[in-house]
Enzyme design. Structure first.
Site, PDB file in Angstrom:
ATOM      1  N   LYS A 176       2.423  -2.692   7.186  1.00 30.98           N
ATOM      2  CA  LYS A 176       2.795  -2.482   5.771  1.00 30.98           C
ATOM      3  C   LYS A 176       4.224  -1.952   5.678  1.00 30.98           C
ATOM      4  CE  LYS A 176      -0.740  -4.092   3.768  1.00 30.98           C
ATOM      5  NZ  LYS A 176      -0.703  -5.249   2.882  1.00 30.98           N
TER       6      LYS A 176
ATOM      7  N   SER B 180       0.858  -1.180   0.000  1.00 33.26           N
ATOM      8  CA  SER B 180       0.000   0.000   0.000  1.00 33.26           C
ATOM      9  C   SER B 180       0.894   1.229   0.000  1.00 33.26           C
ATOM     10  CB  SER B 180      -0.845  -0.037   1.281  1.00 33.26           C
ATOM     11  OG  SER B 180      -1.445   1.210   1.520  1.00 33.26           O
TER      12      SER B 180
ATOM     13  N   TYR C  83      -2.062  -1.251  11.181  1.00 36.45           N
ATOM     14  CA  TYR C  83      -1.982  -1.655   9.769  1.00 36.45           C
ATOM     15  C   TYR C  83      -0.796  -0.977   9.077  1.00 36.45           C
ATOM     16  CZ  TYR C  83      -3.385  -1.674   4.817  1.00 36.45           C
ATOM     17  OH  TYR C  83      -3.416  -1.793   3.454  1.00 36.45           O
TER      18      TYR C  83
HETATM   19  N1  LIG Z   1      -8.816  -1.776   0.013  1.00 36.63           N
HETATM   20  C1  LIG Z   1      -7.901  -0.834   0.022  1.00 36.63           C
HETATM   21  O1  LIG Z   1      -8.215   0.378   0.005  1.00 36.63           O
HETATM   22  C2  LIG Z   1      -6.451  -1.194   0.019  1.00 36.63           C
HETATM   23  C3  LIG Z   1      -5.524  -0.169  -0.154  1.00 36.63           C
HETATM   24  C4  LIG Z   1      -4.172  -0.463  -0.178  1.00 36.63           C
HETATM   25  C5  LIG Z   1      -3.770  -1.773  -0.016  1.00 36.63           C
HETATM   26  N2  LIG Z   1      -4.677  -2.771   0.180  1.00 36.63           N
HETATM   27  C6  LIG Z   1      -4.180  -4.120   0.366  1.00 36.63           C
HETATM   28  O2  LIG Z   1      -4.934  -5.059  -0.363  1.00 36.63           O
HETATM   29  C7  LIG Z   1      -4.938  -6.310   0.327  1.00 36.63           C
HETATM   30  C8  LIG Z   1      -6.338  -6.808   0.452  1.00 36.63           C
HETATM   31  O3  LIG Z   1      -7.149  -5.841   1.116  1.00 36.63           O
HETATM   32  P1  LIG Z   1      -8.713  -5.784   0.861  1.00 36.63           P
HETATM   33  O4  LIG Z   1      -9.114  -4.369   0.905  1.00 36.63           O
HETATM   34  O5  LIG Z   1      -9.056  -6.640  -0.303  1.00 36.63           O
HETATM   35  O6  LIG Z   1      -9.233  -6.467   2.213  1.00 36.63           O
HETATM   36  P2  LIG Z   1     -10.563  -7.335   2.489  1.00 36.63           P
HETATM   37  O7  LIG Z   1     -11.618  -6.985   1.516  1.00 36.63           O
HETATM   38  O8  LIG Z   1     -10.855  -7.167   3.937  1.00 36.63           O
HETATM   39  O9  LIG Z   1     -10.042  -8.804   2.210  1.00 36.63           O
HETATM   40  C9  LIG Z   1      -9.085  -9.329   3.071  1.00 36.63           C
HETATM   41  C10 LIG Z   1      -8.834 -10.769   2.741  1.00 36.63           C
HETATM   42  O10 LIG Z   1      -7.928 -11.304   3.726  1.00 36.63           O
HETATM   43  C11 LIG Z   1      -8.518 -12.445   4.320  1.00 36.63           C
HETATM   44  N3  LIG Z   1      -8.071 -12.600   5.703  1.00 36.63           N
HETATM   45  C12 LIG Z   1      -8.281 -11.769   6.753  1.00 36.63           C
HETATM   46  N4  LIG Z   1      -7.711 -12.277   7.848  1.00 36.63           N
HETATM   47  C13 LIG Z   1      -7.144 -13.455   7.489  1.00 36.63           C
HETATM   48  C14 LIG Z   1      -6.408 -14.440   8.178  1.00 36.63           C
HETATM   49  N5  LIG Z   1      -6.161 -14.353   9.495  1.00 36.63           N
HETATM   50  N6  LIG Z   1      -5.961 -15.524   7.491  1.00 36.63           N
HETATM   51  C15 LIG Z   1      -6.233 -15.647   6.170  1.00 36.63           C
HETATM   52  N7  LIG Z   1      -6.909 -14.749   5.462  1.00 36.63           N
HETATM   53  C16 LIG Z   1      -7.366 -13.657   6.118  1.00 36.63           C
HETATM   54  C17 LIG Z   1     -10.022 -12.205   4.212  1.00 36.63           C
HETATM   55  O11 LIG Z   1     -10.747 -13.398   4.219  1.00 36.63           O
HETATM   56  P3  LIG Z   1     -11.349 -14.145   5.504  1.00 36.63           P
HETATM   57  O12 LIG Z   1     -11.953 -13.112   6.388  1.00 36.63           O
HETATM   58  O13 LIG Z   1     -12.325 -15.048   4.848  1.00 36.63           O
HETATM   59  O14 LIG Z   1     -10.221 -14.874   6.141  1.00 36.63           O
HETATM   60  C18 LIG Z   1     -10.094 -11.592   2.815  1.00 36.63           C
HETATM   61  O15 LIG Z   1     -10.036 -12.620   1.858  1.00 36.63           O
HETATM   62  C19 LIG Z   1      -4.261  -6.068   1.674  1.00 36.63           C
HETATM   63  O16 LIG Z   1      -2.930  -6.524   1.639  1.00 36.63           O
HETATM   64  C20 LIG Z   1      -4.310  -4.567   1.817  1.00 36.63           C
HETATM   65  O17 LIG Z   1      -3.246  -4.097   2.603  1.00 36.63           O
HETATM   66  C21 LIG Z   1      -6.009  -2.498   0.183  1.00 36.63           C
END
Ligand SMILES: NC(=O)c1ccc[n+]([C@@H]2O[C@H](COP(=O)([O-])OP(=O)(O)OC[C@H]3O[C@@H](n4cnc5c(N)ncnc54)[C@H](OP(=O)(O)O)[C@@H]3O)[C@@H](O)[C@H]2O)c1
Length: 334
Positions: A160, A143, A156
């Site tokens: 990161k 990120s 968080y």
């Molecule tokens: N969305 C944003 O604005 C944004 C911005 C910058 C970077 N990112 C990065 O993108 C990535 C995904 O984020 P997202 O926004 O897609 O998040 P999300 O919608 O909350 O999805 C998170 C994923 O991680 C899984 N997860 C959570 N805890 C877990 C655990 N203990 N073991 C295994 N799996 C687990 C969740 O599934 P379960 O709950 O089913 O386990 C889900 O599949 C992250 O690395 C985040 O830092 C996101």
């Protein structure tokens, strides 16, 4: 790109929702076999259905990435059932939206164990298999907050930043060992994912990604691209580039700017409902598959021109050179 004749084998952690879910789709569209790691059964089954509908093969592996032995066992199952792992994508994350002064030690521990150590454990499981074959690519889903932290997400942002440091260190070791195994970090902008509907939060209003917001297919394509090219990092979209570069030049000004804007920009105008559940310790999707997209479809961008430019540097350079040549020719004729 994989050089062996069979389909590529990819592992995606956090594959049940959001960016990880869209990333699994991106691999499946190219015929890959995909190991799907997350906790929530409904999301994992939804991901499996999608991967198979795109012609890929899926292996559902309910796994909590905070446990090294569980991640290692999942890697072993992938190799037994799908074949040698070509690409490992560390995407899984949890966060807590809260002022640091209200956070508990347990919350810091859990966010670190999932978001940082989960990435470390995934990397170790991948290296264990890729190093002896001298082949494979690990992609860390990062990120802009890996460089420029924001208020209300200290656990968080710390994770990161830690992933960024860990990844640089591992990359230097791979280069020292003259290994052909690659490790890349993709720094994302704000993305429209289910995260904001289930992240633990102490904010009065519903959490939101800080606009501009991109659809999850944008980072998914960037992650797929990163897994098949040799780059240290990929900074995705102008907001991420601006945050990372801006922080190198005016970090103190950004502290003050974020102190002014960062509380409101991470919340909508709607108060949090009384029955909101969070996914910090347990998944909340066991009964419901939330898919890749969050609640912000109408406000989200389907592409990033910065990413297109970053991944087509040769074309851009050629077009620039052609333009300059044409201009010089036109000037001589005048
Ligand atoms: N969305 C944003 O604005 C944004 C911005 C910058 C970077 N990112 C990065 O993108 C990535 C995904 O984020 P997202 O926004 O897609 O998040 P999300 O919608 O909350 O999805 C998170 C994923 O991680 C899984 N997860 C959570 N805890 C877990 C655990 N203990 N073991 C295994 N799996 C687990 C969740 O599934 P379960 O709950 O089913 O386990 C889900 O599949 C992250 O690395 C985040 O830092 C996101």
């Amino acid at each position: 790109m994989s050089t062996r004749s069979g389909p590529e084998v990819a592992v995606v952690t956090g594959a049940s929702a959001g960016v990880g879910r869209a990333t699994a789709q991106a691999f499946a569209k190219r015929g890959a076999r995909v190991g799907l790691l997350a906790r929530g059964r409904a999301g994992l089954e939804g991901a499996r259905t999608e991967v198979e509908s795109f012609g890929g093969k899926a292996l559902v592996l309910p796994t909590d990435v905070a446990y090294a032995e569980a991640v290692e066992a999942a890697a072993q199952r992938v190799e037994e059932e799908l074949g040698p792992i070509d690409v490992w994508v560390n995407d899984a994350m949890v966060s807590v939206f809260s002022p640091a002064k209200e956070m508990t030690p347990e919350e810091y521990k859990r966010v670190t164990e999932v978001s940082y150590l989960g990435t470390v454990y995934g990397t170790l499981a991948a290296l264990k298999r890729m190093l002896p074959r001298n082949k494979g690519h690990i992609v860390q889903v990062g990120s802009a907050l890996a460089y420029r932290a924001i208020p209300l997400q200290s656990a968080y942002c710390g994770s990161k930043h830690a992933i960024q440091g860990f990844t640089e260190s591992v990359r230097s070791e791979l280069i020292h060992d003259r290994s052909d195994v690659r490790i890349t970090m993709v720094q994302l902008p704000a993305v429209n994912t289910p995260q904001f509907g289930w992240v633990r939060s102490r904010l009065p209003n519903n959490p939101q990604p800080v606009p501009p917001i991109f659809q999850p297919e944008v980072p998914a394509e960037a992650i797929y691209w990163a897994a098949h090219h040799d780059r240290n990092e990929l900074w995705l979209a102008w907001p991420a580039v601006k945050a990372i570069l801006g922080n190198k030049v005016i970090p103190r000004e950004l502290d003050y700017y974020l102190a002014r804007t960062g509380f409101d920009s991470q919340q909508t105008d709607e108060p949090v409902g009384p029955d909101r559940k969070d996914n910090l310790f347990e998944p909340v999707d066991d009964a419901e598959d939330r898919g890749a997209h969050g609640a912000f479809d109408e406000r989200s961008l389907p592409k990033s021109y910065q990413w297109l430019a970053s991944t087509h540097r040769t074309w851009l350079a050629a077009a620039g050179a052609l333009g300059l040549t044409a201009a010089a020719y036109a000037a001589r004729k005048r």
